[in-house]
Design a protein around this motif. Structure first.
Motif, PDB file in Angstrom:
ATOM      1  N   PHE A 135      21.363  17.948   2.718  1.00 55.25           N
ATOM      2  CA  PHE A 135      21.924  18.891   3.673  1.00 55.25           C
ATOM      3  C   PHE A 135      22.338  20.177   2.970  1.00 55.25           C
ATOM      4  N   CYS A 136      22.281  21.248   3.731  1.00 57.66           N
ATOM      5  CA  CYS A 136      22.565  22.572   3.191  1.00 57.66           C
ATOM      6  C   CYS A 136      23.413  23.340   4.187  1.00 57.66           C
ATOM      7  N   HIS A 137      24.632  23.705   3.791  1.00 59.79           N
ATOM      8  CA  HIS A 137      25.477  24.566   4.613  1.00 59.79           C
ATOM      9  C   HIS A 137      24.951  25.995   4.486  1.00 59.79           C
ATOM     10  N   LEU A 138      24.630  26.604   5.603  1.00 61.18           N
ATOM     11  CA  LEU A 138      24.053  27.938   5.522  1.00 61.18           C
ATOM     12  C   LEU A 138      25.043  28.974   5.024  1.00 61.18           C
ATOM     13  N   GLU A 139      26.330  28.645   5.103  1.00 65.22           N
ATOM     14  CA  GLU A 139      27.340  29.598   4.642  1.00 65.22           C
ATOM     15  C   GLU A 139      27.272  29.793   3.131  1.00 65.22           C
ATOM     16  N   ASN A 140      27.028  28.692   2.374  1.00 63.52           N
ATOM     17  CA  ASN A 140      26.950  28.831   0.918  1.00 63.52           C
ATOM     18  C   ASN A 140      25.549  28.569   0.372  1.00 63.52           C
ATOM     19  N   LYS A 141      24.639  28.106   1.245  1.00 63.85           N
ATOM     20  CA  LYS A 141      23.241  27.883   0.869  1.00 63.85           C
ATOM     21  C   LYS A 141      23.117  27.050  -0.415  1.00 63.85           C
ATOM     22  N   LYS A 142      23.758  25.888  -0.386  1.00 63.79           N
ATOM     23  CA  LYS A 142      23.701  24.966  -1.517  1.00 63.79           C
ATOM     24  C   LYS A 142      23.246  23.597  -1.021  1.00 63.79           C
ATOM     25  N   TRP A 143      22.214  23.060  -1.641  1.00 62.14           N
ATOM     26  CA  TRP A 143      21.706  21.749  -1.252  1.00 62.14           C
ATOM     27  C   TRP A 143      22.555  20.637  -1.860  1.00 62.14           C
ATOM     28  N   ILE A 144      22.833  19.613  -1.044  1.00 60.07           N
ATOM     29  CA  ILE A 144      23.591  18.447  -1.472  1.00 60.07           C
ATOM     30  C   ILE A 144      22.829  17.200  -1.021  1.00 60.07           C
ATOM     31  N   ALA A 145      22.799  16.176  -1.875  1.00 61.10           N
ATOM     32  CA  ALA A 145      22.115  14.919  -1.550  1.00 61.10           C
ATOM     33  C   ALA A 145      23.146  13.805  -1.403  1.00 61.10           C
ATOM     34  N   LYS A 146      23.016  13.025  -0.335  1.00 56.59           N
ATOM     35  CA  LYS A 146      23.925  11.912  -0.074  1.00 56.59           C
ATOM     36  C   LYS A 146      23.112  10.637   0.164  1.00 56.59           C
ATOM     37  N   SER A 147      23.258   9.647  -0.733  1.00 58.09           N
ATOM     38  CA  SER A 147      22.614   8.354  -0.543  1.00 58.09           C
ATOM     39  C   SER A 147      23.399   7.539   0.486  1.00 58.09           C
ATOM     40  N   TYR A 148      22.676   6.847   1.375  1.00 55.15           N
ATOM     41  CA  TYR A 148      23.373   6.089   2.413  1.00 55.15           C
ATOM     42  C   TYR A 148      23.100   4.580   2.324  1.00 55.15           C
ATOM     43  N   ALA A 149      22.560   4.110   1.199  1.00 52.83           N
ATOM     44  CA  ALA A 149      22.182   2.692   1.082  1.00 52.83           C
ATOM     45  C   ALA A 149      23.370   1.768   1.340  1.00 52.83           C
ATOM     46  N   LYS A 150      24.532   2.079   0.761  1.00 52.82           N
ATOM     47  CA  LYS A 150      25.692   1.193   0.919  1.00 52.82           C
ATOM     48  C   LYS A 150      26.133   1.097   2.371  1.00 52.82           C
ATOM     49  N   GLU A 151      26.016   2.185   3.104  1.00 53.42           N
ATOM     50  CA  GLU A 151      26.502   2.207   4.482  1.00 53.42           C
ATOM     51  C   GLU A 151      25.653   1.389   5.442  1.00 53.42           C
ATOM     52  N   ILE A 152      24.378   1.177   5.142  1.00 53.96           N
ATOM     53  CA  ILE A 152      23.523   0.496   6.118  1.00 53.96           C
ATOM     54  C   ILE A 152      22.961  -0.834   5.626  1.00 53.96           C
ATOM     55  N   ASP A 153      23.133  -1.177   4.320  1.00 50.58           N
ATOM     56  CA  ASP A 153      22.467  -2.361   3.784  1.00 50.58           C
ATOM     57  C   ASP A 153      23.272  -3.642   3.872  1.00 50.58           C
ATOM     58  N   THR A 154      24.560  -3.588   3.604  1.00 47.70           N
ATOM     59  CA  THR A 154      25.344  -4.810   3.469  1.00 47.70           C
ATOM     60  C   THR A 154      25.461  -5.519   4.809  1.00 47.70           C
ATOM     61  N   LYS A 155      25.050  -6.789   4.811  1.00 49.84           N
ATOM     62  CA  LYS A 155      25.151  -7.610   6.023  1.00 49.84           C
ATOM     63  C   LYS A 155      25.242  -9.070   5.603  1.00 49.84           C
ATOM     64  N   ARG A 156      26.406  -9.673   5.873  1.00 54.38           N
ATOM     65  CA  ARG A 156      26.641 -11.081   5.556  1.00 54.38           C
ATOM     66  C   ARG A 156      26.380 -11.368   4.074  1.00 54.38           C
ATOM     67  N   GLY A 157      26.794 -10.410   3.239  1.00 61.21           N
ATOM     68  CA  GLY A 157      26.693 -10.633   1.815  1.00 61.21           C
ATOM     69  C   GLY A 157      25.322 -10.433   1.222  1.00 61.21           C
ATOM     70  N   ARG A 158      24.329 -10.076   2.037  1.00 64.67           N
ATOM     71  CA  ARG A 158      22.973  -9.890   1.517  1.00 64.67           C
ATOM     72  C   ARG A 158      22.622  -8.410   1.507  1.00 64.67           C
ATOM     73  N   LYS A 159      21.631  -8.077   0.713  1.00 60.67           N
ATOM     74  CA  LYS A 159      21.185  -6.700   0.609  1.00 60.67           C
ATOM     75  C   LYS A 159      19.791  -6.560   1.211  1.00 60.67           C
ATOM     76  N   HIS A 160      19.603  -5.492   1.936  1.00 64.61           N
ATOM     77  CA  HIS A 160      18.305  -5.188   2.516  1.00 64.61           C
ATOM     78  C   HIS A 160      17.934  -3.790   2.044  1.00 64.61           C
ATOM     79  N   ASP A 161      16.833  -3.669   1.295  1.00 60.14           N
ATOM     80  CA  ASP A 161      16.509  -2.392   0.681  1.00 60.14           C
ATOM     81  C   ASP A 161      15.356  -1.675   1.376  1.00 60.14           C
ATOM     82  N   THR A 162      15.049  -2.062   2.603  1.00 56.57           N
ATOM     83  CA  THR A 162      13.928  -1.431   3.300  1.00 56.57           C
ATOM     84  C   THR A 162      14.377  -0.612   4.503  1.00 56.57           C
ATOM     85  N   ASP A 163      15.623  -0.742   4.912  1.00 57.63           N
ATOM     86  CA  ASP A 163      16.065  -0.042   6.110  1.00 57.63           C
ATOM     87  C   ASP A 163      16.387   1.409   5.781  1.00 57.63           C
ATOM     88  N   PHE A 164      16.355   2.250   6.806  1.00 61.38           N
ATOM     89  CA  PHE A 164      16.571   3.681   6.589  1.00 61.38           C
ATOM     90  C   PHE A 164      17.052   4.324   7.875  1.00 61.38           C
TER      91      PHE A 164
END
Length: 338
Positions: A135-164
């Motif tokens: 994402f890039c705020h147009l006010e400062n025009k700086k690109w930032i990268a945010k990984s979201y694996a932790k937020e969507i993978d954990t389910k009942r103690g297992r890891k799923h590495d294919t979801d997006f």
């Protein structure tokens, strides 16, 4: 600024979006088609009276990711390292800083929270390959990268590495997306005062997802319309994305976080392409088909289809029958006339 020649400018905007084909050597030219609404009756109607050929410099050698707030989100055809924004009505452009992408990057979709005149305007780019949001705020025009694996993978103690995350959509300045395999809606917020971080929250509003039992090919689109979020489900034919068996529309109740089926939409019209969908207020709602249509296009197909959600009928027209070759699958360009 020197006045541009007419051929380098899009035609005057209308109440409905343009259907735009890029074509010719180097795809330097574009044919802008103004949509007649309600759609013409009958099948396979040719209609090139509302088409204009242009050569808009900002659209040459560009890939169009979305049409938001009257602005097109563009990247170079050769690579996706350079993004820009273009307003086809005012002819304004915003060039974002280069963003050298990893070879594993696979962009699925982009969206814009506000028009560039708003200080909170942010461009969001969804990367399936590395499962992250750029994402890039147009006010400062700086690109930032945010990984979201932790937020969507954990389910009942297992890891799923294919979801997006995919299907990004902005509504009233707030960003939403869907978890692909789980079909769950999430909200995405910047964390104040540290706007370099994102807070991703599951909402539990599961997208309608039982249509794979009816059709082997299903297209799902999220679109904002008049301050509401809609989900459009397109069910395609048995062989590939060439025939449409049906279209269903659902509206999100943000209070109860459930999707409600929509039987008729008299005041809005939807326009669907391969990558994104747009909407606008309907006109002539007292006429047949005045506000009940979903216009859509298919990959590598010059035809324009209009699906009537009240009687499940499909009308087909050929708006630009004589396109020079080669040509690309068309896109929707929704101007902001406010």
């Amino acid at each position: 600024m020197e006045e541009r020649r007419t051929r380098q400018c899009p035609p005057p905007p209308a109440a409905y979006p343009w259907l735009v084909f890029s074509h010719g050597r180097g795809f330097k030219d574009q044919t802008f088609h103004t949509i007649p609404h309600p759609p013409p009756s009958g099948q396979n109607k040719n209609n090139n009276n509302s088409s204009s050929v242009r050569s808009v410099p900002e659209l040459r050698n560009k890939f169009v990711w979305n049409s938001c707030h009257g602005w097109l989100i563009l990247s170079n055809n050769d690579d996706n390292d350079q993004f820009s924004l273009f307003n086809p009505v005012t002819l304004e452009s915003v060039l974002l800083p280069p963003n050298k992408l990893d070879p594993e990057t696979a962009i699925l979709g982009c969206t814009l929270t506000f028009p560039p005149s708003n200080p909170n305007c942010t461009l969001f780019v969804f990367d399936r390959g590395l499962r992250r949001i750029l994402f890039c705020h147009l006010e400062n025009k700086k690109w930032i990268a945010k990984s979201y694996a932790k937020e969507i993978d954990t389910k009942r103690g297992r890891k799923h590495d294919t979801d997006f995350l995919h299907l990004p959509v902005c509504c009233k300045g707030k960003l939403y997306a869907a978890i692909h395999n789980k079909s769950q809606l999430v909200s995405i917020d910047t964390v104040e005062p540290d706007t370099s971080n994102l807070l991703i929250k599951r909402l539990g509003a599961k997208l309608p997802s039982d249509y794979e039992q009816i059709s082997p090919y299903v297209g799902t689109y999220l679109v904002e319309s008049n301050g509401e979020i809609y989900c459009i489900i397109a069910m395609f034919g048995a062989r590939r994305y060439t025939d449409v068996n049906g279209i269903e529309i659902f509206k999100l109740d943000l209070t109860r976080l459930i999707w409600e089926r929509v039987e008729s939409v008299k005041d809005q019209v939807f326009f669907v392409s391969n990558k994104y969908a747009v909407s606008c207020p309907a006109i002539c709602t007292d006429q047949v088909g005045g506000g009940t249509c979903v216009y859509f296009t298919l990959v590598e197909d010059k035809s324009l289809y209009a699906y009537n959600i009240e009687d499940d009928s499909v009308s087909v027209s050929l708006p630009c029958p004589s396109l020079p070759t080669p040509w690309k699958s068309p896109i929707w360009v929704m101007p902001d006339l406010r």
